[in-house]
Design a protein around this motif. Structure first.
Motif, PDB file in Angstrom:
ATOM      1  N   ALA A  26       0.825  -1.209   0.000  1.00 58.08           N
ATOM      2  CA  ALA A  26       0.000   0.000   0.000  1.00 58.08           C
ATOM      3  C   ALA A  26       0.859   1.259   0.000  1.00 58.08           C
ATOM      4  O   ALA A  26       0.502   2.267  -0.620  1.00 58.08           O
ATOM      5  N   VAL A  27       2.019   1.219   0.675  1.00 63.25           N
ATOM      6  CA  VAL A  27       2.861   2.413   0.745  1.00 63.25           C
ATOM      7  C   VAL A  27       3.880   2.474  -0.398  1.00 63.25           C
ATOM      8  O   VAL A  27       4.623   3.453  -0.497  1.00 63.25           O
ATOM      9  N   CYS A  28       3.936   1.438  -1.235  1.00 66.97           N
ATOM     10  CA  CYS A  28       4.881   1.493  -2.357  1.00 66.97           C
ATOM     11  C   CYS A  28       4.152   1.687  -3.685  1.00 66.97           C
ATOM     12  O   CYS A  28       4.738   1.503  -4.750  1.00 66.97           O
ATOM     13  N   GLN A  57      12.920   8.163  -0.247  1.00 69.28           N
ATOM     14  CA  GLN A  57      13.623   7.289   0.680  1.00 69.28           C
ATOM     15  C   GLN A  57      13.636   7.879   2.082  1.00 69.28           C
ATOM     16  O   GLN A  57      13.553   7.146   3.074  1.00 69.28           O
ATOM     17  N   ALA A  58      13.705   9.209   2.171  1.00 69.33           N
ATOM     18  CA  ALA A  58      13.663   9.861   3.483  1.00 69.33           C
ATOM     19  C   ALA A  58      12.312   9.615   4.157  1.00 69.33           C
ATOM     20  O   ALA A  58      12.249   9.389   5.372  1.00 69.33           O
ATOM     21  N   ARG A  59      11.237   9.636   3.362  1.00 68.78           N
ATOM     22  CA  ARG A  59       9.914   9.366   3.918  1.00 68.78           C
ATOM     23  C   ARG A  59       9.832   7.941   4.463  1.00 68.78           C
ATOM     24  O   ARG A  59       9.282   7.694   5.542  1.00 68.78           O
ATOM     25  N   TYR A  60      10.368   7.008   3.690  1.00 67.84           N
ATOM     26  CA  TYR A  60      10.368   5.622   4.155  1.00 67.84           C
ATOM     27  C   TYR A  60      11.197   5.467   5.426  1.00 67.84           C
ATOM     28  O   TYR A  60      10.861   4.679   6.315  1.00 67.84           O
ATOM     29  N   SER A  61      12.294   6.215   5.518  1.00 73.60           N
ATOM     30  CA  SER A  61      13.139   6.151   6.709  1.00 73.60           C
ATOM     31  C   SER A  61      12.414   6.697   7.928  1.00 73.60           C
ATOM     32  O   SER A  61      12.512   6.131   9.029  1.00 73.60           O
ATOM     33  N   VAL A  62      11.683   7.785   7.738  1.00 73.05           N
ATOM     34  CA  VAL A  62      10.890   8.351   8.836  1.00 73.05           C
ATOM     35  C   VAL A  62       9.813   7.372   9.270  1.00 73.05           C
ATOM     36  O   VAL A  62       9.554   7.183  10.467  1.00 73.05           O
ATOM     37  N   LEU A  63       9.160   6.738   8.290  1.00 68.63           N
ATOM     38  CA  LEU A  63       8.144   5.727   8.607  1.00 68.63           C
ATOM     39  C   LEU A  63       8.762   4.595   9.413  1.00 68.63           C
ATOM     40  O   LEU A  63       8.190   4.138  10.421  1.00 68.63           O
ATOM     41  N   ALA A  64       9.936   4.134   9.007  1.00 64.84           N
ATOM     42  CA  ALA A  64      10.613   3.048   9.710  1.00 64.84           C
ATOM     43  C   ALA A  64      10.972   3.455  11.139  1.00 64.84           C
ATOM     44  O   ALA A  64      10.769   2.679  12.090  1.00 64.84           O
ATOM     45  N   LEU A  65      11.481   4.678  11.307  1.00 63.95           N
ATOM     46  CA  LEU A  65      11.861   5.163  12.638  1.00 63.95           C
ATOM     47  C   LEU A  65      10.649   5.260  13.551  1.00 63.95           C
ATOM     48  O   LEU A  65      10.701   4.835  14.721  1.00 63.95           O
ATOM     49  N   LEU A  95       0.560  -1.005  11.978  1.00 65.22           N
ATOM     50  CA  LEU A  95      -0.760  -0.722  11.414  1.00 65.22           C
ATOM     51  C   LEU A  95      -1.089   0.763  11.536  1.00 65.22           C
ATOM     52  O   LEU A  95      -1.537   1.402  10.584  1.00 65.22           O
ATOM     53  N   ILE A  96      -0.830   1.337  12.699  1.00 62.31           N
ATOM     54  CA  ILE A  96      -1.145   2.745  12.957  1.00 62.31           C
ATOM     55  C   ILE A  96      -0.358   3.670  12.029  1.00 62.31           C
ATOM     56  O   ILE A  96      -0.928   4.522  11.340  1.00 62.31           O
ATOM     57  N   PHE A  97       0.947   3.488  11.985  1.00 60.43           N
ATOM     58  CA  PHE A  97       1.776   4.425  11.228  1.00 60.43           C
ATOM     59  C   PHE A  97       1.695   4.202   9.722  1.00 60.43           C
ATOM     60  O   PHE A  97       1.836   5.144   8.947  1.00 60.43           O
ATOM     61  N   PHE A  98       1.430   2.976   9.298  1.00 63.53           N
ATOM     62  CA  PHE A  98       1.235   2.750   7.865  1.00 63.53           C
ATOM     63  C   PHE A  98      -0.052   3.412   7.396  1.00 63.53           C
ATOM     64  O   PHE A  98      -0.094   3.995   6.308  1.00 63.53           O
ATOM     65  N   ILE A  99      -1.090   3.348   8.189  1.00 59.53           N
ATOM     66  CA  ILE A  99      -2.356   4.008   7.826  1.00 59.53           C
ATOM     67  C   ILE A  99      -2.161   5.520   7.766  1.00 59.53           C
ATOM     68  O   ILE A  99      -2.644   6.193   6.849  1.00 59.53           O
ATOM     69  N   LEU A 100      -1.441   6.080   8.733  1.00 58.90           N
ATOM     70  CA  LEU A 100      -1.162   7.518   8.726  1.00 58.90           C
ATOM     71  C   LEU A 100      -0.363   7.907   7.481  1.00 58.90           C
ATOM     72  O   LEU A 100      -0.627   8.930   6.844  1.00 58.90           O
ATOM     73  N   TYR A 159      10.065  -8.021  17.145  1.00 59.02           N
ATOM     74  CA  TYR A 159       9.389  -7.573  15.924  1.00 59.02           C
ATOM     75  C   TYR A 159       9.697  -6.118  15.560  1.00 59.02           C
ATOM     76  O   TYR A 159       9.270  -5.637  14.507  1.00 59.02           O
ATOM     77  N   CYS A 160      10.440  -5.427  16.420  1.00 65.13           N
ATOM     78  CA  CYS A 160      10.890  -4.072  16.067  1.00 65.13           C
ATOM     79  C   CYS A 160      11.808  -4.124  14.840  1.00 65.13           C
ATOM     80  O   CYS A 160      11.886  -3.158  14.070  1.00 65.13           O
ATOM     81  N   VAL A 161      12.489  -5.269  14.664  1.00 64.90           N
ATOM     82  CA  VAL A 161      13.424  -5.412  13.546  1.00 64.90           C
ATOM     83  C   VAL A 161      12.716  -5.318  12.196  1.00 64.90           C
ATOM     84  O   VAL A 161      13.301  -4.908  11.187  1.00 64.90           O
ATOM     85  N   LEU A 162      11.421  -5.644  12.148  1.00 61.87           N
ATOM     86  CA  LEU A 162      10.670  -5.610  10.890  1.00 61.87           C
ATOM     87  C   LEU A 162      10.565  -4.193  10.316  1.00 61.87           C
ATOM     88  O   LEU A 162      10.212  -4.014   9.147  1.00 61.87           O
ATOM     89  N   ALA A 163      10.887  -3.184  11.141  1.00 57.33           N
ATOM     90  CA  ALA A 163      10.832  -1.793  10.669  1.00 57.33           C
ATOM     91  C   ALA A 163      11.859  -1.513   9.582  1.00 57.33           C
ATOM     92  O   ALA A 163      11.791  -0.468   8.917  1.00 57.33           O
ATOM     93  N   ILE A 164      12.782  -2.437   9.371  1.00 58.89           N
ATOM     94  CA  ILE A 164      13.776  -2.237   8.312  1.00 58.89           C
ATOM     95  C   ILE A 164      13.149  -2.354   6.929  1.00 58.89           C
ATOM     96  O   ILE A 164      13.661  -1.809   5.947  1.00 58.89           O
ATOM     97  N   PHE A 165      11.996  -3.014   6.813  1.00 55.11           N
ATOM     98  CA  PHE A 165      11.422  -3.265   5.491  1.00 55.11           C
ATOM     99  C   PHE A 165      11.002  -2.006   4.729  1.00 55.11           C
ATOM    100  O   PHE A 165      11.195  -1.951   3.505  1.00 55.11           O
ATOM    101  N   PRO A 166      10.405  -0.997   5.370  1.00 57.62           N
ATOM    102  CA  PRO A 166      10.109   0.219   4.603  1.00 57.62           C
ATOM    103  C   PRO A 166      11.353   0.838   3.968  1.00 57.62           C
ATOM    104  O   PRO A 166      11.290   1.367   2.854  1.00 57.62           O
TER     105      PRO A 166
END
Length: 534
Positions: A26-28, A57-65, A95-100, A159-166
């Motif tokens: 959805a975000v890509c 890429q900066a947006r994706y990094s902010v989403l990941a953080l 779920l929360i931050f991806f929707i935002l 599961y915090c490690v999954l934040a690397i995917f964005p």
């Protein structure tokens, strides 16, 4: 119990992979649309991503953080339910931050959305499957590490490690696109070959149209003229690639047609020659030359050489705009210089001029706006006359011409004159559009993100564009990438800084317009399709 014998943990990893892959897809959607716009060429997607002013890429990094911090906080706060369930609860952060993020993207920039073609759908599925597999592997390894290590803190925060995917989305898209080429290339080759065979069997006169600008408008104008005498099929919209032309041919009944008009676009040397192999023109037309697509062509000489490929391939004659005729002096082939327009009068009601066809002089008028359209129409009239259409039929067709969508299209809404030039991104067309805007009464407002695909000339031409905007009542710049150069050109040329404003999105520009526009005013939307440059 280890994860290899615990079916519940395995099921958990599968569910995480399926849901997380959906969120990531959805975000890509934007970079997938960009990739489609680049003809599914992965190298160009990464070139887009590397642009110094590109913030994707900066947006994706902010989403990941945001995700990793929120996941950690939620997991630790719910530690009282046990390490396993606190880790699962922390997934709510994604779920929360991806929707935002998705909601924020929905208001982003402009109309350059992906076309949901069969190929795009296949790519989307491939991206989703690639993500799901990679996420499942990651989740499984995290659970295996928990089993081996046994540390409670790790179990809580795993599961915090999954934040690397964005942050890895663009490479993953490139990987999925490369995988799809394994079957897409043979499919495309077969599709184009089928169209070529169909054209070879048909008794058709083929007309090819190319140039740095005005191709689609010229195609529509020429089709209207030729239809006065012949049965005509033309490529729709901006279908100007091998696949676009092949789709037109394969989807059409060409058995009763007499003329086939093919718009021919190019981004690299050899592109026009390739198109001419698919449908060799009997007649052709070159609308003009400017430094468009210089980002891929590198030099204007390459642009001229590539456009000139149509002259060599044309069986009979190629009609060329007068202002670029000399550029093809050394190109082999039958060339006709178009210089058949005089007495041009252009205002907000349309354009009147005189056509010189053979020994005849014909006074004509069209609702199309701008002196540049008179010369574009003259180019088409010259070719139609060469192909046997009478001057009276040509004049009648000119009087019946309708606006081409998003190409200096006049739309009247609640007393406001809207000039939709959304598909214009070349320097010649931009100046012509601004000139047309000045012919209207009331306040004159321009909304633009700047001009694109100009390579080394991009900054220089956008500075020049800014100077052209001086004197308008308001200028609204949209986006992040090119507007700095436009604003600099505007202020250096003496523009009033109180009359220029910069906004991040087209939606924000429309909000600004609501406060300043009134009946009788005119607003120009110039090149509002720059997604691949934002």
């Amino acid at each position: 119990m280890g994860i290899f014998i615990d079916w519940q943990t395995t099921l958990e990893c599968v569910l995480i992979a399926l849901v997380f892959a959906c969120l990531l897809c959805a975000v890509c959607f934007k970079p997938l649309g960009i990739l489609q716009g680049f003809g599914y060429k992965g190298a160009r997607l990464f070139g887009w991503a590397r642009r110094k002013s590109n913030l994707q890429q900066a947006r994706y990094s902010v989403l990941a953080l945001a995700c990793v911090l929120a996941c950690a906080v939620i997991s630790l706060c719910f530690g009282f339910v046990g390490a396993h369930w606190s880790a699962v609860t922390g997934l709510a952060a994604y779920l929360i931050f991806f929707i935002l993020y998705i909601c924020a993207e929905a208001r982003s920039t402009t109309r350059a959305n992906a076309a949901l073609t069969p190929r795009f759908k296949r790519l989307f599925i491939a991206v989703w499957l690639t993500l799901a597999i990679l996420i499942y592997i990651a989740a499984t390894l995290l659970n295996f590490a928990e089993y081996v290590w046994g540390a409670e803190l790790f179990a809580t925060l795993k599961y915090c490690v999954l934040a690397i995917f964005p942050m890895c989305l663009l490479p993953i898209i490139g990987l999925a696109n490369a995988i799809t080429l394994l079957w897409e290339a043979p499919i495309n080759k077969s599709f184009v070959k089928k169209a070529g065979a169909k054209l070879a069997e048909a008794d058709l006169t083929v007309v090819g149209i190319t140039g740095s600008y005005g191709k689609t408008s010229a195609k529509n104008i020429l089709a209207a003229m030729l239809k006065k005498k012949y049965k005509v099929i033309a490529t729709p919209s901006s279908y100007n690639t091998p696949l676009g032309i092949a789709k037109t041919v394969n989807d059409s009944d060409i058995s009763e047609a007499e003329i086939f008009i093919a718009e021919m676009g190019a981004r690299h040397s050899g592109d026009i020659a390739e198109l001419c192999k698919l449908c060799q023109p009997d007649y052709s037309l070159i609308t003009g030359i400017c430094p468009q697509h210089l980002e891929s062509f590198k030099t204007i000489e390459n642009v001229i050489k590539t456009k000139g490929e149509i002259i060599t391939a044309t069986k009979k004659s190629c009609v060329i705009a007068a202002d670029c005729f000399d550029k093809f002096e050394g190109t082999e082939g039958d060339k006709i210089k178009c210089d058949c327009v005089s007495d041009v009068v252009a205002d907000s009601t349309g354009t009147a001029f005189t056509l010189h066809l053979g020994d005849e002089k014909v006074a004509v008028k069209t609702k199309l706006l701008g002196a540049h359209n008179a010369y574009n129409i003259g180019l088409c009239a010259q070719l139609a006359y060469e192909m046997g259409v009478s001057s009276s039929d040509i004049a009648a067709a000119i009087g019946e011409l309708e606006f081409v969508e998003h190409r200096l299209q006049l739309i009247e809404s609640n007393g406001v004159n809207i000039l939709d030039d959304g598909y214009n991104s070349n320097v010649v067309g931009a100046r012509a559009a601004i000139e047309v805007l000045r012919t209207f009464g009331g306040k004159k407002i321009a909304v633009t993100p700047g001009l694109v695909e100009l390579g080394v000339l991009e900054e220089e031409e956008n500075v020049a564009l800014g100077s052209e905007l001086v004197g308008l009542d308001y200028v609204i710049l949209v986006g992040e990438t090119l507007v700095g150069a436009v604003k600099r050109g505007y202020t250096e040329a003496g523009g009033d800084e109180d009359k220029i404003t910069t906004v991040p999105t087209l939606a924000a520009a429309q909000d600004v317009l609501k406060d300043i526009i009134a009946k009788g005013d005119a607003v120009l939307f110039l090149n509002d399709l720059p997604e691949i440059y934002n």
